[in-house]
Design a protein around this motif. Structure first.
Motif, PDB file in Angstrom:
ATOM      1  N   ILE A 139      24.494  43.148 -19.680  1.00  0.00           N
ATOM      2  CA  ILE A 139      23.248  43.297 -20.089  1.00  0.00           C
ATOM      3  C   ILE A 139      22.770  41.764 -20.911  1.00  0.00           C
ATOM      4  CG2 ILE A 139      23.316  45.641 -20.696  1.00  0.00           C
ATOM      5  CD1 ILE A 139      23.610  44.925 -23.729  1.00  0.00           C
ATOM      6  N   ASN A 140      21.548  41.667 -21.148  1.00  0.00           N
ATOM      7  CA  ASN A 140      20.926  40.333 -21.720  1.00  0.00           C
ATOM      8  C   ASN A 140      21.621  40.254 -23.121  1.00  0.00           C
ATOM      9  OD1 ASN A 140      19.540  38.368 -22.680  1.00  0.00           O
ATOM     10  ND2 ASN A 140      17.629  39.635 -22.851  1.00  0.00           N
ATOM     11  N   GLY A 141      22.392  39.376 -23.428  1.00  0.00           N
ATOM     12  CA  GLY A 141      22.978  39.281 -24.887  1.00  0.00           C
ATOM     13  C   GLY A 141      22.129  37.966 -25.630  1.00  0.00           C
ATOM     14  N   GLY A 142      20.908  37.397 -25.084  1.00  0.00           N
ATOM     15  CA  GLY A 142      20.313  36.414 -25.562  1.00  0.00           C
ATOM     16  C   GLY A 142      20.975  35.210 -25.537  1.00  0.00           C
ATOM     17  N   PHE A 143      20.979  34.159 -26.323  1.00  0.00           N
ATOM     18  CA  PHE A 143      21.576  33.036 -26.202  1.00  0.00           C
ATOM     19  C   PHE A 143      21.388  32.236 -24.839  1.00  0.00           C
ATOM     20  CE2 PHE A 143      24.206  35.467 -29.251  1.00  0.00           C
ATOM     21  CZ  PHE A 143      24.198  34.662 -30.488  1.00  0.00           C
ATOM     22  N   PHE A 144      19.867  31.931 -24.719  1.00  0.00           N
ATOM     23  CA  PHE A 144      19.646  31.411 -23.447  1.00  0.00           C
ATOM     24  C   PHE A 144      19.668  29.842 -23.671  1.00  0.00           C
ATOM     25  CE2 PHE A 144      17.414  35.586 -22.959  1.00  0.00           C
ATOM     26  CZ  PHE A 144      17.285  35.822 -21.599  1.00  0.00           C
ATOM     27  N   MET A 145      19.884  29.190 -22.447  1.00  0.00           N
ATOM     28  CA  MET A 145      19.736  27.742 -22.539  1.00  0.00           C
ATOM     29  C   MET A 145      18.600  27.728 -21.651  1.00  0.00           C
ATOM     30  SD  MET A 145      21.708  26.036 -24.789  1.00  0.00           S
ATOM     31  CE  MET A 145      21.056  24.474 -24.024  1.00  0.00           C
ATOM     32  N   LEU A 146      17.601  26.807 -22.013  1.00  0.00           N
ATOM     33  CA  LEU A 146      16.464  26.756 -21.294  1.00  0.00           C
ATOM     34  C   LEU A 146      15.838  25.175 -21.219  1.00  0.00           C
ATOM     35  CD1 LEU A 146      14.375  29.625 -23.001  1.00  0.00           C
ATOM     36  CD2 LEU A 146      15.841  29.725 -20.667  1.00  0.00           C
ATOM     37  N   HIS A 147      15.388  25.110 -19.998  1.00  0.00           N
ATOM     38  CA  HIS A 147      14.614  23.607 -19.661  1.00  0.00           C
ATOM     39  C   HIS A 147      13.103  23.955 -20.099  1.00  0.00           C
ATOM     40  CE1 HIS A 147      12.629  20.407 -17.644  1.00  0.00           C
ATOM     41  NE2 HIS A 147      13.668  19.797 -17.622  1.00  0.00           N
ATOM     42  N   PRO A 148      12.616  22.952 -20.712  1.00  0.00           N
ATOM     43  CA  PRO A 148      11.070  23.282 -21.232  1.00  0.00           C
ATOM     44  C   PRO A 148      10.018  23.633 -20.095  1.00  0.00           C
ATOM     45  CG  PRO A 148      12.087  21.167 -22.139  1.00  0.00           C
ATOM     46  CD  PRO A 148      13.059  21.656 -21.417  1.00  0.00           C
ATOM     47  N   ASP A 149      10.467  23.332 -18.749  1.00  0.00           N
ATOM     48  CA  ASP A 149       9.507  23.725 -17.791  1.00  0.00           C
ATOM     49  C   ASP A 149       9.346  25.434 -17.604  1.00  0.00           C
ATOM     50  OD1 ASP A 149       9.174  21.106 -16.970  1.00  0.00           O
ATOM     51  OD2 ASP A 149      10.196  21.380 -15.218  1.00  0.00           O
ATOM     52  N   VAL A 150      10.386  26.034 -18.044  1.00  0.00           N
ATOM     53  CA  VAL A 150      10.125  27.753 -18.388  1.00  0.00           C
ATOM     54  C   VAL A 150       8.749  28.067 -19.176  1.00  0.00           C
ATOM     55  CG1 VAL A 150      12.691  27.982 -18.140  1.00  0.00           C
ATOM     56  CG2 VAL A 150      11.464  28.156 -20.423  1.00  0.00           C
TER      57      VAL A 150
ATOM     58  N   ALA B 208      27.664  23.550 -21.529  1.00  0.00           N
ATOM     59  CA  ALA B 208      28.481  22.799 -20.444  1.00  0.00           C
ATOM     60  C   ALA B 208      28.054  23.400 -19.167  1.00  0.00           C
ATOM     61  CB  ALA B 208      30.071  22.517 -20.686  1.00  0.00           C
ATOM     62  N   PHE B 209      28.162  24.889 -19.130  1.00  0.00           N
ATOM     63  CA  PHE B 209      27.761  25.575 -17.891  1.00  0.00           C
ATOM     64  C   PHE B 209      26.380  25.496 -17.673  1.00  0.00           C
ATOM     65  CE2 PHE B 209      25.937  29.379 -16.299  1.00  0.00           C
ATOM     66  CZ  PHE B 209      26.850  29.884 -15.182  1.00  0.00           C
ATOM     67  N   HIS B 210      25.440  25.403 -18.483  1.00  0.00           N
ATOM     68  CA  HIS B 210      24.046  25.079 -18.329  1.00  0.00           C
ATOM     69  C   HIS B 210      23.799  23.885 -17.629  1.00  0.00           C
ATOM     70  CE1 HIS B 210      19.716  25.299 -18.582  1.00  0.00           C
ATOM     71  NE2 HIS B 210      19.687  24.196 -19.216  1.00  0.00           N
ATOM     72  N   GLU B 211      24.506  22.616 -18.161  1.00  0.00           N
ATOM     73  CA  GLU B 211      24.426  21.266 -17.741  1.00  0.00           C
ATOM     74  C   GLU B 211      24.874  21.187 -16.354  1.00  0.00           C
ATOM     75  OE1 GLU B 211      24.052  17.815 -20.112  1.00  0.00           O
ATOM     76  OE2 GLU B 211      22.322  19.217 -19.861  1.00  0.00           O
ATOM     77  N   ALA B 212      25.890  21.705 -15.918  1.00  0.00           N
ATOM     78  CA  ALA B 212      26.607  21.956 -14.730  1.00  0.00           C
ATOM     79  C   ALA B 212      25.809  22.401 -13.717  1.00  0.00           C
ATOM     80  CB  ALA B 212      28.097  22.261 -14.680  1.00  0.00           C
ATOM     81  N   HIS B 213      25.054  23.476 -13.735  1.00  0.00           N
ATOM     82  CA  HIS B 213      24.229  24.222 -12.726  1.00  0.00           C
ATOM     83  C   HIS B 213      22.907  23.639 -12.435  1.00  0.00           C
ATOM     84  CE1 HIS B 213      21.859  26.486 -15.039  1.00  0.00           C
ATOM     85  NE2 HIS B 213      22.623  27.115 -15.739  1.00  0.00           N
ATOM     86  N   GLY B 214      22.387  23.007 -13.356  1.00  0.00           N
ATOM     87  CA  GLY B 214      21.275  22.021 -13.046  1.00  0.00           C
ATOM     88  C   GLY B 214      19.834  23.142 -12.905  1.00  0.00           C
ATOM     89  N   LYS B 215      20.018  24.465 -12.961  1.00  0.00           N
ATOM     90  CA  LYS B 215      18.727  25.189 -12.945  1.00  0.00           C
ATOM     91  C   LYS B 215      17.900  25.168 -14.307  1.00  0.00           C
ATOM     92  CE  LYS B 215      20.036  26.321  -8.876  1.00  0.00           C
ATOM     93  NZ  LYS B 215      19.090  25.806  -7.364  1.00  0.00           N
ATOM     94  N   LEU B 216      16.804  25.729 -14.096  1.00  0.00           N
ATOM     95  CA  LEU B 216      16.103  25.815 -15.383  1.00  0.00           C
ATOM     96  C   LEU B 216      16.423  26.763 -16.402  1.00  0.00           C
ATOM     97  CD1 LEU B 216      12.357  25.876 -13.720  1.00  0.00           C
ATOM     98  CD2 LEU B 216      13.672  24.117 -14.553  1.00  0.00           C
TER      99      LEU B 216
END
Length: 261
Positions: A190-201, A146-154
């Motif tokens: 620190i980076n904990g993994g669990f990235f949500m990513l748009h395919p453009d990355v 939900a957080f990823h969807e809301a901010h709209g970044k890649l």
């Protein structure tokens, strides 16, 4: 359980894991916790929250990982059990319905390169989750999504507090006068993994030698395309025999923090 969202999960499982003694004979994702491989725990964590499609990026020890899925009665597969195949797909109906693609991504390929090698499977997706095969958390994926969807970044990275791995010594001359367990600073994440990513990355990754955590993430940051989801709960990464023992103790405790199923 039906999928809570349609995003597939990419799990990086191709590294050597040289700091863990057992990895000399087997890939780290097959290190057993509670009698089941670490990779099994990661898949169960994600699947119990509604993720139903997984792409496992293989490298070192790929044959052993394939053998685990092909010989485990909890999974079925179509076609011959060819350990040399570049891609094998297995299916599970218990405890949840899932499709698991085991994909060769090269012995020496870096983390970004492994993601890039999965591009044919990911380009037509709305988004995908990417994480590592050696980290577990009690992260709530619907909230991350939900957080990823809301901010709209890649891209979204899950930020976690660093574990208390090292003790702080207070020394006078050559005498230790106080030993304090190291506490992370209030602003230390620190980076904990669990990235949500748009395919453009995928366009930010040059090739096999690219480390995802370096050039691609730096560029995304510079362009304002990387957001941070703060996870305040349990997170741990298994790198050493000591940490394996700690994972095992948590599993046996009866209140294992990542056991959300």
């Amino acid at each position: 359980m039906p999928p809570l969202f349609s995003a597939p999960a990419v799990i990086l499982a191709g590294g050597y894991g040289t700091r863990l003694d057992s990895s000399r004979d087997q890939p780290k994702p097959l290190t057993e916790i509670g009698g089941e491989p670490l990779l099994w725990h990661v898949i169960r964590l994600l699947g119990s929250q509604g993720m139903a499609e997984f792409y496992i990026a293989l490298g070192f020890g790929s044959a052993a990982i394939k053998r685990f899925f092909l010989e485990n009665d909890s999974f079925r597969h179509d076609g011959p059990a060819d350990l040399e195949a570049d891609e094998i797909t297995v299916f599970s109906t218990t405890p949840f319905e899932s499709t698991i693609h085991l994909v060769e991504t090269g012995m020496e390929t870096n983390t970004g390169g492994r993601i890039k090698r999965l591009a044919p499977f990911l380009r037509d997706k709305k988004q995908f989750l990417m994480t590592y095969a050696d980290s577990l958390a009690n992260i709530e994926l619907p909230n991350l999504h939900a957080f990823h969807e809301a901010h709209g970044k890649l891209a979204t990275v899950t930020a976690v507090r660093p574990p208390e791995r090292f003790g702080r010594l207070v020394i006078e001359g050559d005498t230790v006068v106080r030993f304090n367990e190291k506490k992370p600073a209030d602003n230390e994440w620190i980076n904990g993994g669990f990235f949500m990513l748009h395919p453009d990355v995928l366009e930010y990754i040059d090739g096999d030698s690219t480390a995802w955590e370096q050039e691609p993430v730096v560029r995304l940051t510079e362009e304002g395309q990387l957001k941070c989801y703060h996870h305040h709960g349990f997170w741990a990464c298994l790198d050493t025999q000591k940490e394996k023992n700690q994972f095992e103790a948590l599993w046996k405790s009866g209140s294992c923090p990542w056991k959300l199923w």
